[in-house]
Design a protein around this motif. Structure first.
Motif, mmCIF file in Angstrom:
data_model
loop_
_atom_site.group_PDB
_atom_site.id
_atom_site.type_symbol
_atom_site.label_atom_id
_atom_site.label_comp_id
_atom_site.label_asym_id
_atom_site.label_seq_id
_atom_site.Cartn_x
_atom_site.Cartn_y
_atom_site.Cartn_z
ATOM 1 N N VAL A 59 0.822 -1.208 0.000
ATOM 2 C CA VAL A 59 0.000 0.000 0.000
ATOM 3 C C VAL A 59 0.861 1.265 0.000
ATOM 4 O O VAL A 59 1.895 1.335 0.660
ATOM 5 C CB VAL A 59 -0.954 0.021 1.214
ATOM 6 C CG1 VAL A 59 -2.011 -1.053 1.083
ATOM 7 C CG2 VAL A 59 -0.194 -0.131 2.526
ATOM 8 N N SER A 60 0.405 2.264 -0.749
ATOM 9 C CA SER A 60 1.026 3.588 -0.687
ATOM 10 C C SER A 60 0.486 4.358 0.512
ATOM 11 O O SER A 60 1.233 4.991 1.252
ATOM 12 C CB SER A 60 0.748 4.361 -1.983
ATOM 13 O OG SER A 60 1.412 3.773 -3.074
ATOM 14 N N ASP A 61 -0.843 4.311 0.691
ATOM 15 C CA ASP A 61 -1.477 4.928 1.851
ATOM 16 C C ASP A 61 -1.505 3.890 2.967
ATOM 17 O O ASP A 61 -2.238 2.900 2.895
ATOM 18 C CB ASP A 61 -2.897 5.375 1.506
ATOM 19 C CG ASP A 61 -3.626 5.991 2.694
ATOM 20 O OD1 ASP A 61 -3.037 6.051 3.790
ATOM 21 O OD2 ASP A 61 -4.792 6.389 2.518
ATOM 22 N N HIS A 76 -12.367 1.725 -8.850
ATOM 23 C CA HIS A 76 -11.158 2.439 -8.422
ATOM 24 C C HIS A 76 -10.117 2.491 -9.546
ATOM 25 O O HIS A 76 -9.552 3.554 -9.822
ATOM 26 C CB HIS A 76 -10.577 1.733 -7.199
ATOM 27 C CG HIS A 76 -9.387 2.414 -6.603
ATOM 28 N ND1 HIS A 76 -9.489 3.533 -5.817
ATOM 29 C CD2 HIS A 76 -8.058 2.143 -6.691
ATOM 30 C CE1 HIS A 76 -8.282 3.928 -5.430
ATOM 31 N NE2 HIS A 76 -7.388 3.100 -5.963
ATOM 32 N N THR A 77 -9.866 1.371 -10.181
ATOM 33 C CA THR A 77 -8.851 1.356 -11.245
ATOM 34 C C THR A 77 -9.339 2.124 -12.479
ATOM 35 O O THR A 77 -8.544 2.758 -13.173
ATOM 36 C CB THR A 77 -8.463 -0.084 -11.643
ATOM 37 O OG1 THR A 77 -9.639 -0.818 -12.031
ATOM 38 C CG2 THR A 77 -7.791 -0.801 -10.479
ATOM 39 N N TYR A 100 -8.749 5.699 -11.666
ATOM 40 C CA TYR A 100 -7.298 5.951 -11.718
ATOM 41 C C TYR A 100 -6.848 6.133 -13.168
ATOM 42 O O TYR A 100 -6.143 7.086 -13.503
ATOM 43 C CB TYR A 100 -6.594 4.764 -11.066
ATOM 44 C CG TYR A 100 -5.129 4.964 -10.750
ATOM 45 C CD1 TYR A 100 -4.739 5.709 -9.647
ATOM 46 C CD2 TYR A 100 -4.142 4.376 -11.534
ATOM 47 C CE1 TYR A 100 -3.399 5.868 -9.325
ATOM 48 C CE2 TYR A 100 -2.799 4.534 -11.226
ATOM 49 C CZ TYR A 100 -2.429 5.278 -10.115
ATOM 50 O OH TYR A 100 -1.103 5.440 -9.811
ATOM 51 N N LEU A 147 -4.652 -5.842 -8.503
ATOM 52 C CA LEU A 147 -6.043 -5.598 -8.132
ATOM 53 C C LEU A 147 -7.003 -6.221 -9.135
ATOM 54 O O LEU A 147 -7.992 -6.862 -8.755
ATOM 55 C CB LEU A 147 -6.299 -4.095 -8.034
ATOM 56 C CG LEU A 147 -5.716 -3.363 -6.836
ATOM 57 C CD1 LEU A 147 -5.898 -1.859 -6.985
ATOM 58 C CD2 LEU A 147 -6.369 -3.844 -5.536
ATOM 59 N N ASN A 172 -3.304 -0.348 -2.362
ATOM 60 C CA ASN A 172 -3.754 0.934 -2.905
ATOM 61 C C ASN A 172 -2.604 1.541 -3.695
ATOM 62 O O ASN A 172 -1.449 1.153 -3.532
ATOM 63 C CB ASN A 172 -4.325 1.869 -1.838
ATOM 64 C CG ASN A 172 -3.387 2.126 -0.680
ATOM 65 O OD1 ASN A 172 -2.264 2.567 -0.873
ATOM 66 N ND2 ASN A 172 -3.855 1.852 0.542
ATOM 67 N N LEU A 173 -2.921 2.446 -4.561
ATOM 68 C CA LEU A 173 -2.036 2.783 -5.666
ATOM 69 C C LEU A 173 -1.159 4.008 -5.428
ATOM 70 O O LEU A 173 -1.421 4.813 -4.541
ATOM 71 C CB LEU A 173 -2.879 2.986 -6.933
ATOM 72 C CG LEU A 173 -3.840 1.830 -7.247
ATOM 73 C CD1 LEU A 173 -4.676 2.162 -8.466
ATOM 74 C CD2 LEU A 173 -3.072 0.532 -7.453
ATOM 75 N N VAL A 214 -13.080 -2.337 -6.621
ATOM 76 C CA VAL A 214 -11.751 -2.328 -7.247
ATOM 77 C C VAL A 214 -11.818 -1.838 -8.682
ATOM 78 O O VAL A 214 -11.030 -0.982 -9.098
ATOM 79 C CB VAL A 214 -11.119 -3.732 -7.197
ATOM 80 C CG1 VAL A 214 -9.977 -3.846 -8.206
ATOM 81 C CG2 VAL A 214 -10.611 -4.029 -5.797
ATOM 82 N N VAL A 259 -9.143 -2.451 -1.535
ATOM 83 C CA VAL A 259 -8.462 -1.263 -2.055
ATOM 84 C C VAL A 259 -8.702 -0.039 -1.168
ATOM 85 O O VAL A 259 -8.061 0.990 -1.341
ATOM 86 C CB VAL A 259 -8.926 -0.984 -3.503
ATOM 87 C CG1 VAL A 259 -10.331 -0.396 -3.521
ATOM 88 C CG2 VAL A 259 -7.969 -0.072 -4.238
ATOM 89 N N ASP A 260 -9.585 -0.174 -0.205
ATOM 90 C CA ASP A 260 -10.008 0.950 0.632
ATOM 91 C C ASP A 260 -9.824 0.585 2.102
ATOM 92 O O ASP A 260 -10.370 -0.417 2.578
ATOM 93 C CB ASP A 260 -11.481 1.251 0.339
ATOM 94 C CG ASP A 260 -12.039 2.413 1.134
ATOM 95 O OD1 ASP A 260 -11.322 2.963 1.990
ATOM 96 O OD2 ASP A 260 -13.212 2.782 0.904
#
Length: 513
Positions: free
Chosen positions: A10-12, A179-180, A183, A132, A102-103, A176, A146-147
């Motif tokens: 995860v980035s976050d 989300h993608t 993105y 993902l 997460n991205l 997901v 993802v959240d």
């Protein structure tokens, strides 16, 4: 089945240590990469690196680490397929039951005012979306998160049954792909802007939900409020609601209209709106004076309306606002005294929008039609005195010219066909949304009454013939601003000259359907 192995990257990192730690306590093996792996190790969470799974080092500054058959076979294998089971066993591969990814922060990166193109491109995640999508496709067997907001619900199910339910996995998989898709939409939009393609051959837009609404324009219509991921400040989507009940669909539309009109003015200005049309606009030496003019413009229609100001609202103005029923008051800021006064009314919505003094920028406006949509730039054209062409024998006086420019800023935001009458730095008559221009003029003139004498008139589009000028002359209007461009412009000019009306043409129309 049970969740035995989880891949976390995860980035976050919000909540990830606690989540991974609880999984580890349940006997789940944690696989991780880069910074996430280092953090989990530091916090004492048992973790193995991705290279131990792939047998291959992370390379190219981390660009390639999870793009490997040992990862994606573990995600994509159909667990009840004998053929897939045999292939996994023959190759010595193992399943991955849970993916938490997460991205790279692409949106946050391009939001920086000094971001370079190279930085933006480097923050396009490749491995993350791929994992993902693989896990989401195989949601019959794999849980994908993802959240961070879903950590607790997933953990609760795993603690209770060792795995998540199929319904949960379906819901998370749908999340997901949304989300993608969002993105990728941000990336494609950024690149389109970089290469000068504002209207590309395929257009994908993305918005994030601000709130569900009780209903739409009418109670039988479902509705929600969304904003752009990179929405600038100083608008309704980023406003802070300081008081009052929840905004409705119609509230948001009207509030946006009021704010767009008041942004046209550099001097202190107040705009009152009903049903997405201005019913009163005034400018003054301060907001108190501007509000008094906006109210006097149409004291009947302002009742139950939306009021927007382009300066801080203080005590004196708040006392006047408190005297009538208003749905919303919008301002860059409110003094504490003003808030104390206005909050005495339980239901009035108070929206603080921050600084709105910057120049208006054109942005894409989307209008849906059945089976498709229309896209255009917003109407951010700013007229200056130098753009005007005087076409009559009589030139407008300085005082008339000031009122003409004021009226022009307002008529731009009135539904077509539109006519606006102005005098003394305030609107005195607004004719909106009529099927012919004469009809709009009649409404505006009737509303103005005796105030029409010596006023000015603005028309959002050209006069197809001289009849509107005849009406203006009868009402005592002394100056007119209009785009021009009709094949009968000469007829309108002749009528204006006959009645001593000064008329200027802008060369730009402002249809608003």
């Amino acid at each position: 089945m049970a969740i035995r192995r989880a891949l976390i990257s995860v980035s976050d990192k919000t909540g990830i240590v606690e989540f991974a730690g609880e999984l580890a306590k349940l006997g789940v093996q944690i696989i991780s990469t880069g910074g996430t792996q280092s953090l989990l190790k530091e916090k004492g969470v048992p973790v193995i690196g991705i290279s131990e799974v792939t047998g291959f080092p992370e390379i190219l500054d981390g660009r390639v680490k999870t793009l490997h058959p040992a990862v994606h076979s573990g995600l994509l294998a159909i667990r009840d397929s004998e053929e897939h089971q045999a292939a996994m066993k023959e190759l010595g591969l193992d399943y991955i039951d849970l993916v938490v990814v997460n991205l790279y922060p692409f949106a946050e990166t391009i939001a920086k005012p000094d971001v370079t193109y190279e930085d933006a491109i480097e923050n396009i995640d490749i491995g993350g979306p791929t994992m993902l999508r693989s896990a989401a496709k195989n949601h019959a067997f794999v849980t994908v998160v993802v959240d961070a907001g879903d950590y607790s619900a997933v953990l609760e199910e795993v603690k209770a049954a060792g795995d998540t339910t199929l319904d949960t996995r379906k819901r998370l998989a749908g999340k997901v792909f949304r989300h993608t898709a969002a993105y990728d939409a941000l990336i494609s939009d950024y690149l389109a802007k970089q290469t000068g393609e504002p209207l590309p051959e395929k257009l994908t837009v993305t918005y994030e939900k601000v709130q569900d609404l009780r209903y739409g324009e009418n109670p039988h219509q479902k509705a929600a409020f969304y904003r752009k991921p990179l929405a600038p400040s100083g608008n309704i989507t980023t406003a802070e609601q300081l008081h009052g009940k929840e905004l409705s669909y119609n509230n948001i539309n009207d509030a946006n209209t009021a704010l767009q009109i008041v942004k046209e003015f550099s001097e202190p200005a107040v705009v009152a709106v009903k049903h997405m049309n201005p019913c009163g606009v005034g400018i003054g030496t301060d907001i108190h004076e501007a509000y008094q003019k906006a109210y006097a413009a149409d004291p009947v229609s302002i009742f139950g309306g939306i009021v927007a100001a382009n300066r801080t609202i203080g005590k004196e103005t708040a006392l006047l606002l408190h005297e009538i029923f208003l749905e919303i008051v919008i301002a860059p800021d409110f003094s504490q005294e003003a808030l104390d006064i206005l909050k005495q009314k339980k239901n009035i919505r108070l929206l603080q929008v921050g600084d709105i003094s910057g120049a208006k920028k054109a942005e894409a406006i989307i209008t849906t039609v059945e089976g498709g949509m229309l896209v255009q730039d917003s109407d951010a054209y700013q007229l200056t005195e130098a753009d005007l062409r005087i076409v009559t024998e009589r030139q407008p006086t300085e005082a008339e010219l000031k009122q003409l420019l004021f009226a022009w800023k307002v008529v731009k935001h009135v539904k077509s066909n539109a006519i606006v009458l102005a005098a003394d730095d305030m609107t005195i008559g607004v004719g909106a949304g009529q099927m012919n221009r004469v009809g709009a003029a009649k409404i505006a003139i009737e509303q103005a009454g005796d105030k029409a004498q010596g006023s000015v008139l603005a028309s959002d589009a050209f006069f197809p013939m001289g009849d509107t000028l005849e009406l203006a002359a009868k009402a005592g209007i002394t100056a007119v601003i209009q785009p021009g461009g009709s094949i009968k412009d000469e007829e309108s000019i002749r009528v204006a000259n006959e009645h001593g009306i000064a008329m200027v043409m802008t060369g730009v129309r402002h249809f608003k359907h």
